[in-house]
Design an enzyme around this catalytic site. Structure first.
Site, mmCIF file in Angstrom:
data_model
loop_
_atom_site.group_PDB
_atom_site.id
_atom_site.type_symbol
_atom_site.label_atom_id
_atom_site.label_comp_id
_atom_site.label_asym_id
_atom_site.label_seq_id
_atom_site.Cartn_x
_atom_site.Cartn_y
_atom_site.Cartn_z
ATOM 1 N N GLY A 86 -0.831 -14.336 -10.729
ATOM 2 C CA GLY A 86 -1.946 -15.130 -10.216
ATOM 3 C C GLY A 86 -2.824 -14.305 -9.302
ATOM 4 O O GLY A 86 -2.706 -13.083 -9.259
ATOM 5 N N ASN A 87 -3.708 -14.956 -8.604
ATOM 6 C CA ASN A 87 -4.573 -14.246 -7.663
ATOM 7 C C ASN A 87 -4.832 -15.131 -6.446
ATOM 8 O O ASN A 87 -4.379 -16.264 -6.390
ATOM 9 C CB ASN A 87 -5.873 -13.821 -8.348
ATOM 10 C CG ASN A 87 -6.631 -15.009 -8.884
ATOM 11 O OD1 ASN A 87 -7.126 -15.834 -8.141
ATOM 12 N ND2 ASN A 87 -6.696 -15.123 -10.217
#
Ligand code: CTP
Length: 419
Positions: free
Chosen positions: A216-217
């Site tokens: 993810g980020n």
């Protein structure tokens, strides 16, 4: 809500600790701005510990962030408790000698003052006039309570109890919100995006590896949500495709939740394919890669006694959604395409030069470039962006400013450019 809690120099400053507690427990983000005199009663460490935010009295701390205007501009509510006779006089006369009085001059949100002082000071004609002036300008001045003052004396001038102050302040805030909503509905109908359908993507995609892990980020989705809310305020029908965001839906905006880049692509393509979309804003941080293989069961650390190996992750590319929209354009129904460039700068160039290259590569109609990093932009309330358009070397730079302000600046460029 973003609340500035001003604390002036009176003995009742200790009660402001409870006011702060009540506000943070109600979920508000509170920045405490004590005057220098207030710090004689309760120290900065107490305010910082209780609010979880840095505290300053002066305009000379953190000057690049321009705190003397930023705090007031970004606040949803300014509450001063206690407000001394001196503070009331400064506020009534527009004096701005420290951070709190600067904040009072720049705030356009509701301002609530809770005075506390000796009866003689409260009933002095100068204070009476100052309170009348402030009230005539729409400032909400809470009536002090009668009762025991600092010494043995009693009379009107006592700071009301913290829960009473907070209840009154939140009531003022609720009334303001109700009137903003009514005004917003009125402007939305005649805004510069009236009759337009806008699709905004926000948040960050998550690419699952196994049932408990993902790639993810750090995107919080705040900027995309602000862009969607601003479009709605300006009259658009807004569909927000939201990837893993924990923010409440902006009023009047349809939210479609997605998890991965491919789910996000499917929703955006579906909306654009159905026709009638005027603008697509790709504010989401879309993962460029995903794990090549999804493992149905949780990947185990070891496969046997003495096994200290680590798996190698194989990745495959995700579709570039923005580039896909650019590639399929043509015909009258092609939406205006806005890309975001999340850049940290690297050895090959600074943020702006990388953004110009990205605009060229992506072929969208507007690129919003911002600097990202662990403590820059992602999840923060203020940001600086540069708006780049093809066919012109002109850059519109905005900020540091709130994400709401940036959102309106984007629409101020996009709305007049729509056919
Ligand atoms: N974007 C997209 N699909 C992807 C990756 C990005 O549509 N698979 C969009 C983003 O929503 C954003 C723009 O493309 O509007 C630029 O995203 P960014 O991550 O900054 O650029 P990338 O194209 O991924 O390039 P790089 O990561 O190499 O900078």
């Amino acid at each position: 809500m973003r609340v500035v809690l001003g604390v002036a120099g009176g003995i009742a400053a200790y009660k402001a600790c409870s006011v702060l507690r009540l506000l943070t427990e109600a979920g508000h983000q509170v920045t405490v701005v004590p005057t220098a005199a207030a710090l004689h009663f309760v120290g900065a460490a107490t305010w910082e510990a209780l609010s979880g935010r840095p505290v300053s009295s002066e305009v000379w701390d953190d000057v690049p962030a321009v705190p003397h205007v930023r705090l007031g501009q970004g606040a949803d509510l300014v509450l001063v408790a206690p407000a001394t006779a001196d503070l009331l006089a400064q506020a009534a006369h527009g004096l701005a000698g420290d951070l709190l009085t600067n904040t009072l001059l720049t705030a356009r949100c509701p301002v609530v003052l809770a005075p506390a002082m000796h009866t003689e000071m409260w009933t002095h004609p100068a204070t009476v006039d100052n309170v009348a002036t402030l009230r005539s300008r729409g400032v909400h001045v809470i009536e002090p309570a009668p009762g025991r003052l600092t010494g043995a004396d009693t009379g009107p001038g006592r700071l009301p109890e913290p829960d009473d102050i907070v209840a009154q302040a939140l009531q003022v805030l609720a009334e303001q919100e109700a009137s903003d909503t009514a005004a917003g509905a009125a402007t939305a109908a005649e805004g510069d995006l009236a009759g337009r359908h806008v699709v905004v993507t926000a948040g960050g995609t998550r690419e699952p590896l196994d049932p408990v892990r993902f790639l993810g980020n750090r995107s919080s989705g705040k900027q995309g949500y602000a862009v969607a809310a601003a479009a709605r305020r300006r009259g658009a029908q807004v569909t927000l495709v939201s990837a893993n965001v924990s923010l409440s839906a902006p009023q009047g905006v349809e939210v479609l939740e997605v998890g991965t880049a491919r789910e996000l692509e499917e929703q955006v393509r579906g909306l654009v394919g159905a026709g009638g979309v005027d603008v697509v804003v790709m504010a989401a941080a879309v993962a460029d890669f995903r794990p090549a293989h999804y493992t149905d069961a949780k990947i185990k650390k070891t496969h046997g006694e003495g096994d200290d190996s680590a798996p190698t992750l194989e990745l495959v590319r995700n579709p570039d959604i923005l580039a896909g929209l650019v590639a399929t354009r043509g015909g009258a129904s092609t939406p205006y395409l806005v890309g975001f460039a999340a850049e940290t700068g690297d050895a090959t160039g600074d943020v702006l030069s990388l953004a110009w290259a990205k605009l060229e590569r992506k072929g969208c109609d507007l690129l919003v470039a911002n600097e990202v990093g662990v403590d820059k932009t992602f999840g923060q309330d203020d940001t600086t962006v540069h708006l780049l358009r093809p066919g012109t070397s002109e850059v519109v730079s905005v900020g540091p400013a709130t994400k709401d302000h940036v959102a309106d600046a984007i629409w101020a460029v996009v709305a007049p450019a729509l056919p």
